[in-house]
Design a protein around this motif. Structure first.
Motif, PDB file in Angstrom:
ATOM      1  N   ASP A 177     173.729 -29.987  27.128  1.00  0.00           N
ATOM      2  CA  ASP A 177     173.700 -31.440  26.972  1.00  0.00           C
ATOM      3  C   ASP A 177     172.813 -32.065  28.056  1.00  0.00           C
ATOM      4  N   ARG A 178     171.850 -31.297  28.558  1.00  0.00           N
ATOM      5  CA  ARG A 178     170.939 -31.802  29.582  1.00  0.00           C
ATOM      6  C   ARG A 178     170.083 -32.932  29.026  1.00  0.00           C
ATOM      7  N   THR A 179     169.900 -33.966  29.802  1.00  0.00           N
ATOM      8  CA  THR A 179     169.101 -35.116  29.363  1.00  0.00           C
ATOM      9  C   THR A 179     167.833 -35.290  30.198  1.00  0.00           C
ATOM     10  N   GLU A 180     167.553 -34.313  31.067  1.00  0.00           N
ATOM     11  CA  GLU A 180     166.333 -34.346  31.868  1.00  0.00           C
ATOM     12  C   GLU A 180     165.692 -32.974  31.870  1.00  0.00           C
ATOM     13  N   LEU A 181     164.386 -32.938  31.793  1.00  0.00           N
ATOM     14  CA  LEU A 181     163.673 -31.669  31.882  1.00  0.00           C
ATOM     15  C   LEU A 181     163.863 -31.069  33.264  1.00  0.00           C
ATOM     16  N   SER A 182     164.126 -29.771  33.311  1.00  0.00           N
ATOM     17  CA  SER A 182     164.282 -29.101  34.604  1.00  0.00           C
ATOM     18  C   SER A 182     162.911 -28.813  35.201  1.00  0.00           C
ATOM     19  N   ASP A 183     162.888 -28.374  36.445  1.00  0.00           N
ATOM     20  CA  ASP A 183     161.627 -28.010  37.089  1.00  0.00           C
ATOM     21  C   ASP A 183     160.945 -26.875  36.323  1.00  0.00           C
ATOM     22  N   SER A 184     161.735 -25.941  35.803  1.00  0.00           N
ATOM     23  CA  SER A 184     161.166 -24.833  35.028  1.00  0.00           C
ATOM     24  C   SER A 184     160.565 -25.345  33.722  1.00  0.00           C
ATOM     25  N   ASP A 185     161.255 -26.271  33.064  1.00  0.00           N
ATOM     26  CA  ASP A 185     160.721 -26.877  31.838  1.00  0.00           C
ATOM     27  C   ASP A 185     159.367 -27.528  32.113  1.00  0.00           C
ATOM     28  N   LYS A 186     159.306 -28.304  33.184  1.00  0.00           N
ATOM     29  CA  LYS A 186     158.074 -29.023  33.529  1.00  0.00           C
ATOM     30  C   LYS A 186     156.944 -28.048  33.851  1.00  0.00           C
ATOM     31  N   ALA A 187     157.277 -26.981  34.583  1.00  0.00           N
ATOM     32  CA  ALA A 187     156.261 -25.989  34.944  1.00  0.00           C
ATOM     33  C   ALA A 187     155.732 -25.282  33.699  1.00  0.00           C
ATOM     34  N   TRP A 188     156.639 -24.927  32.792  1.00  0.00           N
ATOM     35  CA  TRP A 188     156.244 -24.256  31.542  1.00  0.00           C
ATOM     36  C   TRP A 188     155.295 -25.141  30.741  1.00  0.00           C
ATOM     37  N   LEU A 189     155.623 -26.418  30.625  1.00  0.00           N
ATOM     38  CA  LEU A 189     154.790 -27.362  29.871  1.00  0.00           C
ATOM     39  C   LEU A 189     153.421 -27.529  30.521  1.00  0.00           C
ATOM     40  N   THR A 190     153.407 -27.621  31.848  1.00  0.00           N
ATOM     41  CA  THR A 190     152.149 -27.809  32.574  1.00  0.00           C
ATOM     42  C   THR A 190     151.242 -26.590  32.450  1.00  0.00           C
ATOM     43  N   LEU A 191     151.826 -25.390  32.486  1.00  0.00           N
ATOM     44  CA  LEU A 191     151.034 -24.161  32.406  1.00  0.00           C
ATOM     45  C   LEU A 191     150.529 -23.896  30.992  1.00  0.00           C
ATOM     46  N   ASN A 192     151.365 -24.191  29.996  1.00  0.00           N
ATOM     47  CA  ASN A 192     150.995 -23.884  28.614  1.00  0.00           C
ATOM     48  C   ASN A 192     150.197 -24.984  27.930  1.00  0.00           C
ATOM     49  N   TYR A 193     150.290 -26.192  28.460  1.00  0.00           N
ATOM     50  CA  TYR A 193     149.517 -27.313  27.920  1.00  0.00           C
ATOM     51  C   TYR A 193     148.808 -28.028  29.071  1.00  0.00           C
ATOM     52  N   PRO A 194     147.839 -27.350  29.688  1.00  0.00           N
ATOM     53  CA  PRO A 194     147.190 -27.906  30.883  1.00  0.00           C
ATOM     54  C   PRO A 194     146.341 -29.132  30.573  1.00  0.00           C
ATOM     55  N   LYS A 195     146.175 -29.957  31.586  1.00  0.00           N
ATOM     56  CA  LYS A 195     145.328 -31.136  31.474  1.00  0.00           C
ATOM     57  C   LYS A 195     143.868 -30.719  31.346  1.00  0.00           C
ATOM     58  N   ALA A 196     143.078 -31.521  30.655  1.00  0.00           N
ATOM     59  CA  ALA A 196     141.655 -31.223  30.494  1.00  0.00           C
ATOM     60  C   ALA A 196     140.929 -31.505  31.799  1.00  0.00           C
ATOM     61  N   PRO A 197     139.943 -30.686  32.164  1.00  0.00           N
ATOM     62  CA  PRO A 197     139.166 -30.970  33.374  1.00  0.00           C
ATOM     63  C   PRO A 197     138.402 -32.272  33.228  1.00  0.00           C
ATOM     64  N   LEU A 198     138.247 -32.985  34.318  1.00  0.00           N
ATOM     65  CA  LEU A 198     137.590 -34.289  34.277  1.00  0.00           C
ATOM     66  C   LEU A 198     136.129 -34.183  33.862  1.00  0.00           C
ATOM     67  N   ASN A 199     135.513 -33.016  34.103  1.00  0.00           N
ATOM     68  CA  ASN A 199     134.105 -32.859  33.755  1.00  0.00           C
ATOM     69  C   ASN A 199     133.904 -32.293  32.353  1.00  0.00           C
ATOM     70  N   LYS A 200     134.996 -32.223  31.583  1.00  0.00           N
ATOM     71  CA  LYS A 200     134.906 -31.718  30.220  1.00  0.00           C
ATOM     72  C   LYS A 200     134.128 -32.707  29.350  1.00  0.00           C
ATOM     73  N   PRO A 201     133.235 -32.237  28.478  1.00  0.00           N
ATOM     74  CA  PRO A 201     132.508 -33.149  27.592  1.00  0.00           C
ATOM     75  C   PRO A 201     133.480 -34.037  26.821  1.00  0.00           C
TER      76      PRO A 201
END
Length: 230
Positions: A177-201
């Motif tokens: 019944d967790r209502t907040e993403l855990s640190d592991s959840d956040k890390a998994w999301l960040t690693l698997n769906y990384p932000k685009a580099p600023l110099n990307k076309p």
């Protein structure tokens, strides 16, 4: 704690590596094939379209349920580089229903693209007769499945290096019944769906819409199969 079912297909891709040399091929007289289980993750920056199927039941209760799902999606997009876009049509990547008879369940990740009709996420367990905390937990858990997260089971962590009891995907017979993403959840999301580099076309906001994504193979299952034609 609530029941929830994660549904997924086993999708395999077969690769036939080229022979290094004729002599090597002749020595075995059989071609080896590499079989990989395909990833269920969306490509980073994908625009995931979704719709709600219970249009004929539009009322204040349905509006509140929709708002909880939208809020859950917004929590994930703080860390995952994807976007959710609602469309008023059934031909969307994700189709959400609140049909009570079907309980709670969700197809995992891009398996939703293999379902041609019906709901890919069902949140029939939502009950506005109780406080919104547990209802939001259901939505948060379901959207985790949408992005490819599996149930986090004690003694057998499927998402992280170690079991995380604080994960919104924690499940031991019944869903957390967790209502907040855990640190592991956040890390998994960040690693698997990384932000685009600023110099990307096109810059970091350059996105495309599923299903025109490039699947990424994760070697979760590897089998070596001999060509039966020998």
């Amino acid at each position: 704690m609530i029941n929830c079912h994660q549904r997924h297909f086993t999708r395999l891709r077969i690769y036939a590596p080229p022979c290094v040399g004729k002599d090597e091929a002749d020595s075995s007289n059989r071609t080896k094939f590499l079989v990989l289980e395909e990833s269920r993750l969306w490509s980073s920056q994908t625009n995931i379209t979704y719709s709600f199927l219970d249009k004929e039941k539009e009322n204040l209760e349905l509006y509140r349920k929709k708002a909880l799902v939208t809020t859950a999606m917004n929590e994930y997009t703080k860390y995952a580089n994807v976007r959710f876009q609602e469309k008023d049509e059934d031909a969307t990547n994700i189709r959400i229903s609140f049909e009570s008879e079907s309980g709670n369940g969700a197809l995992v990740g891009t398996d939703a693209l293999m379902a041609n009709s019906g709901s890919t996420v069902n949140l029939g367990g939502m009950d506005l007769g109780r406080d919104d905390t547990s209802n939001f937990a259901m939505a948060l858990h379901a959207i985790g499945h949408v992005l490819g997260l599996l149930h986090e089971v004690k003694g057998n962590s499927t998402n992280f290096k170690q079991y995380d009891s604080f994960s919104v995907m924690a499940c031991s017979g019944k869903v957390s019944d967790r209502t907040e993403l855990s640190d592991s959840d956040k890390a998994w999301l960040t690693l698997n769906y990384p932000k685009a580099p600023l110099n990307k076309p096109g810059g970091p906001d350059d996105i495309w819409t599923a299903p025109s994504f490039a699947p990424r193979a994760r070697c979760q299952l590897i089998l070596f199969v001999e060509d039966p034609r020998g």
